[in-house]
Design an enzyme around this catalytic site. Sequence first.
Site, PDB file in Angstrom:
ATOM      1  N   VAL A 110       0.809  -1.229   0.000  1.00 32.18           N
ATOM      2  CA  VAL A 110       0.000   0.000   0.000  1.00 32.18           C
ATOM      3  C   VAL A 110       0.841   1.277   0.000  1.00 32.18           C
ATOM      4  O   VAL A 110       0.304   2.365  -0.177  1.00 32.18           O
ATOM      5  CB  VAL A 110      -0.981   0.044   1.199  1.00 32.18           C
ATOM      6  CG1 VAL A 110      -2.112  -0.944   1.032  1.00 32.18           C
ATOM      7  CG2 VAL A 110      -0.260  -0.159   2.530  1.00 32.18           C
ATOM      8  N   ASN A 127      -7.208  -0.398   5.795  1.00 35.13           N
ATOM      9  CA  ASN A 127      -6.945  -1.061   7.085  1.00 35.13           C
ATOM     10  C   ASN A 127      -5.465  -1.375   7.306  1.00 35.13           C
ATOM     11  O   ASN A 127      -5.002  -1.409   8.443  1.00 35.13           O
ATOM     12  CB  ASN A 127      -7.765  -2.362   7.145  1.00 35.13           C
ATOM     13  CG  ASN A 127      -7.287  -3.283   8.247  1.00 35.13           C
ATOM     14  OD1 ASN A 127      -7.593  -3.102   9.421  1.00 35.13           O
ATOM     15  ND2 ASN A 127      -6.491  -4.281   7.865  1.00 35.13           N
ATOM     16  N   SER A 140      -7.215   4.803  15.102  1.00 35.70           N
ATOM     17  CA  SER A 140      -6.908   4.199  16.405  1.00 35.70           C
ATOM     18  C   SER A 140      -7.158   5.231  17.489  1.00 35.70           C
ATOM     19  O   SER A 140      -7.049   6.444  17.236  1.00 35.70           O
ATOM     20  CB  SER A 140      -5.428   3.780  16.444  1.00 35.70           C
ATOM     21  OG  SER A 140      -5.044   3.478  17.770  1.00 35.70           O
ATOM     22  N   TYR A 157       3.280   6.413  15.426  1.00 36.89           N
ATOM     23  CA  TYR A 157       1.980   5.768  15.190  1.00 36.89           C
ATOM     24  C   TYR A 157       0.837   6.726  15.520  1.00 36.89           C
ATOM     25  O   TYR A 157      -0.117   6.869  14.754  1.00 36.89           O
ATOM     26  CB  TYR A 157       1.907   4.498  16.044  1.00 36.89           C
ATOM     27  CG  TYR A 157       0.661   3.672  15.854  1.00 36.89           C
ATOM     28  CD1 TYR A 157       0.441   2.943  14.685  1.00 36.89           C
ATOM     29  CD2 TYR A 157      -0.307   3.605  16.862  1.00 36.89           C
ATOM     30  CE1 TYR A 157      -0.708   2.177  14.536  1.00 36.89           C
ATOM     31  CE2 TYR A 157      -1.445   2.839  16.715  1.00 36.89           C
ATOM     32  CZ  TYR A 157      -1.651   2.124  15.549  1.00 36.89           C
ATOM     33  OH  TYR A 157      -2.780   1.363  15.393  1.00 36.89           O
ATOM     34  N   ALA A 174       0.986  10.030  15.631  1.00 39.51           N
ATOM     35  CA  ALA A 174       0.973  11.129  14.652  1.00 39.51           C
ATOM     36  C   ALA A 174       0.320  10.672  13.348  1.00 39.51           C
ATOM     37  O   ALA A 174      -0.470  11.404  12.731  1.00 39.51           O
ATOM     38  CB  ALA A 174       2.405  11.612  14.390  1.00 39.51           C
ATOM     39  N   LYS A 220      -1.933   8.268  12.939  1.00 37.69           N
ATOM     40  CA  LYS A 220      -3.386   8.063  13.081  1.00 37.69           C
ATOM     41  C   LYS A 220      -4.112   9.412  13.245  1.00 37.69           C
ATOM     42  O   LYS A 220      -5.242   9.560  12.779  1.00 37.69           O
ATOM     43  CB  LYS A 220      -3.679   7.123  14.248  1.00 37.69           C
ATOM     44  CG  LYS A 220      -3.201   5.680  14.013  1.00 37.69           C
ATOM     45  CD  LYS A 220      -3.854   5.015  12.800  1.00 37.69           C
ATOM     46  CE  LYS A 220      -3.515   3.537  12.690  1.00 37.69           C
ATOM     47  NZ  LYS A 220      -4.107   2.871  11.523  1.00 37.69           N
ATOM     48  N   ILE A 274      -8.045  -4.281  20.784  1.00 34.32           N
ATOM     49  CA  ILE A 274      -8.848  -5.375  20.239  1.00 34.32           C
ATOM     50  C   ILE A 274      -8.029  -6.662  20.381  1.00 34.32           C
ATOM     51  O   ILE A 274      -6.816  -6.662  20.129  1.00 34.32           O
ATOM     52  CB  ILE A 274      -9.193  -5.113  18.756  1.00 34.32           C
ATOM     53  CG1 ILE A 274      -9.797  -3.710  18.558  1.00 34.32           C
ATOM     54  CG2 ILE A 274     -10.132  -6.203  18.221  1.00 34.32           C
ATOM     55  CD1 ILE A 274     -11.085  -3.423  19.267  1.00 34.32           C
TER      56      ILE A 274
HETATM   57  P1  NAD Z   1      -2.071  -6.992  11.880  1.00 36.66           P
HETATM   58  O1  NAD Z   1      -0.612  -6.790  11.965  1.00 36.66           O
HETATM   59  O2  NAD Z   1      -2.662  -8.215  12.470  1.00 36.66           O
HETATM   60  O3  NAD Z   1      -2.523  -6.932  10.334  1.00 36.66           O
HETATM   61  C1  NAD Z   1      -2.076  -5.907   9.485  1.00 36.66           C
HETATM   62  C2  NAD Z   1      -2.124  -6.403   8.059  1.00 36.66           C
HETATM   63  O4  NAD Z   1      -1.641  -5.337   7.230  1.00 36.66           O
HETATM   64  C3  NAD Z   1      -1.200  -7.623   7.815  1.00 36.66           C
HETATM   65  O5  NAD Z   1      -1.898  -8.613   7.087  1.00 36.66           O
HETATM   66  C4  NAD Z   1      -0.042  -7.039   7.031  1.00 36.66           C
HETATM   67  O6  NAD Z   1       0.550  -7.968   6.131  1.00 36.66           O
HETATM   68  C5  NAD Z   1      -0.717  -5.887   6.293  1.00 36.66           C
HETATM   69  N1  NAD Z   1       0.241  -4.866   5.868  1.00 36.66           N
HETATM   70  C6  NAD Z   1       1.208  -4.275   6.611  1.00 36.66           C
HETATM   71  N2  NAD Z   1       1.934  -3.437   5.849  1.00 36.66           N
HETATM   72  C7  NAD Z   1       1.412  -3.502   4.592  1.00 36.66           C
HETATM   73  C8  NAD Z   1       1.756  -2.901   3.355  1.00 36.66           C
HETATM   74  N3  NAD Z   1       2.785  -2.038   3.250  1.00 36.66           N
HETATM   75  N4  NAD Z   1       1.007  -3.197   2.267  1.00 36.66           N
HETATM   76  C9  NAD Z   1      -0.024  -4.066   2.357  1.00 36.66           C
HETATM   77  N5  NAD Z   1      -0.378  -4.689   3.494  1.00 36.66           N
HETATM   78  C10 NAD Z   1       0.321  -4.407   4.601  1.00 36.66           C
HETATM   79  O7  NAD Z   1      -2.723  -5.672  12.500  1.00 36.66           O
HETATM   80  P2  NAD Z   1      -4.199  -5.425  13.082  1.00 36.66           P
HETATM   81  O8  NAD Z   1      -4.093  -5.409  14.558  1.00 36.66           O
HETATM   82  O9  NAD Z   1      -5.197  -6.284  12.437  1.00 36.66           O
HETATM   83  O10 NAD Z   1      -4.400  -3.891  12.633  1.00 36.66           O
HETATM   84  C11 NAD Z   1      -5.115  -3.542  11.468  1.00 36.66           C
HETATM   85  C12 NAD Z   1      -5.388  -2.041  11.504  1.00 36.66           C
HETATM   86  O11 NAD Z   1      -6.101  -1.713  12.692  1.00 36.66           O
HETATM   87  C13 NAD Z   1      -4.119  -1.189  11.521  1.00 36.66           C
HETATM   88  O12 NAD Z   1      -4.338  -0.010  10.745  1.00 36.66           O
HETATM   89  C14 NAD Z   1      -3.963  -0.826  12.993  1.00 36.66           C
HETATM   90  O13 NAD Z   1      -3.259   0.379  13.159  1.00 36.66           O
HETATM   91  C15 NAD Z   1      -5.421  -0.699  13.399  1.00 36.66           C
HETATM   92  N6  NAD Z   1      -5.652  -0.876  14.832  1.00 36.66           N
HETATM   93  C16 NAD Z   1      -5.524  -2.114  15.433  1.00 36.66           C
HETATM   94  C17 NAD Z   1      -5.800  -2.238  16.789  1.00 36.66           C
HETATM   95  C18 NAD Z   1      -5.722  -3.569  17.505  1.00 36.66           C
HETATM   96  O14 NAD Z   1      -5.978  -3.617  18.714  1.00 36.66           O
HETATM   97  N7  NAD Z   1      -5.390  -4.667  16.833  1.00 36.66           N
HETATM   98  C19 NAD Z   1      -6.190  -1.115  17.534  1.00 36.66           C
HETATM   99  C20 NAD Z   1      -6.297   0.111  16.891  1.00 36.66           C
HETATM  100  C21 NAD Z   1      -6.046   0.220  15.534  1.00 36.66           C
END
Ligand code: NAD
Length: 246
Positions: A56, A82, A143, A155, A157, A159, A188
Site C-alpha cells: 500500500v 486497514n 486508532s 503511530y 501522529a 493516526k 482489540i
Molecule cells: P495486523 O498486523 O494483524 O494486520 C495488518 C495487516 O496489514 C497484515 O496482514 C499485514 O501484512 C498488512 N500490511 C502491513 N503493511 C502492509 C503494506 N505495506 N502493504 C499491504 N499490506 C500491509 O494488525 P491489526 O491489529 O489487524 O491492525 C489492522 C489495523 O487496525 C491497523 O491499521 C492498525 O493500526 C489498526 N488498529 C488495530 C488495533 C488492535 O488492537 N489490533 C487497535 C487500533 C487500531
Amino acid sequence: MKLEQAKILVTGGAQGLGYAIATHLQSCGAFVIIADCNAEALKNLPSTFELHALDVTSPEQAQRIAKHIVAEHGHIDVLVNNAGVIFSEPFVNIMNPQNMMHDYQRFSDSLKVNLDSVFIMTSAVVEQMVLKRTKGVIINISSISAHGNEGQTAYSAAKAGVNAMTATWAKELGRYGIRCNAVAPGFIGTDSTKKSLSEPILKHIMSNTPLRRLGEPYEVAKAVACLIENDFINGAILPVDGGLVI
Ligand code: NAD
C-alpha cells in the site's frame, strides 16, 4: 449503501482486523477483494475472496490495482484502508544521540505505512470513483492512539493524520457523492495485540476500560459495516473502544 453486491477493497486483509472486516462484509453479501503485502498469508485465505499481493506504500501498485478492479468488475464501491503496522518507540530514546538517525528512520517508516499509504490508496481509488461517477465510500481504520499514546510518537501522529484526512475528504468529496469515515479501535484482542502486550499490561488496559475487556475483531467489522450502510454519516470518527477514551 447496501452491502449486498457492493464491490469492496480491504487493504491488509490477510489477517487480524482486516480479515475480520473482509469476512463480515462478505457475510453481508458484499463482493470482497483483499489486498495485502503478505503473499504467504494470502495463500491460506478462502478462494471466495479475490486476492491480490499489494504494497500500500507504492503509488504504482495502488494505481494498478484500482484500474484492474474497474477493468474486471466495472467500478469500486468501497475502500477500507486497514493495512498498518503498530510501531512503538519511546521518545526518550532520542536523548541518546546515537539513536537519533535510527529513530528518525523508524518514524519516517511508520508514517509511510500508516499515513502515506492511506493517501496513496485513497487517491488511486477516488480517481476511479470520480471517473465512473460511483457514489463510493472510504473507510479509514484509525486508532484511539490518534489522541496521543505513550511510546507511540510516530503511530499516534500517523493516526491523527488519518483522522484529519478523513474530515478533509468528507468535506471535499461529498459533492461527488463520496463519503469518508473512520473507525478508531481501542485495544482489540487480535493475535498481534495478544502477542505484543504482556499479560500484566493487558490486565491494566482492561481494568481502565469501562467495559473491563478487550474488543473483538468482529465488533470493529460491524462498525465498518454500519458506516458503509448509513448514507448520511460523513466525516465520523467512530470509536470502538469499550469507552476507553471518554
Ligand atoms: P495486523 O498486523 O494483524 O494486520 C495488518 C495487516 O496489514 C497484515 O496482514 C499485514 O501484512 C498488512 N500490511 C502491513 N503493511 C502492509 C503494506 N505495506 N502493504 C499491504 N499490506 C500491509 O494488525 P491489526 O491489529 O489487524 O491492525 C489492522 C489495523 O487496525 C491497523 O491499521 C492498525 O493500526 C489498526 N488498529 C488495530 C488495533 C488492535 O488492537 N489490533 C487497535 C487500533 C487500531
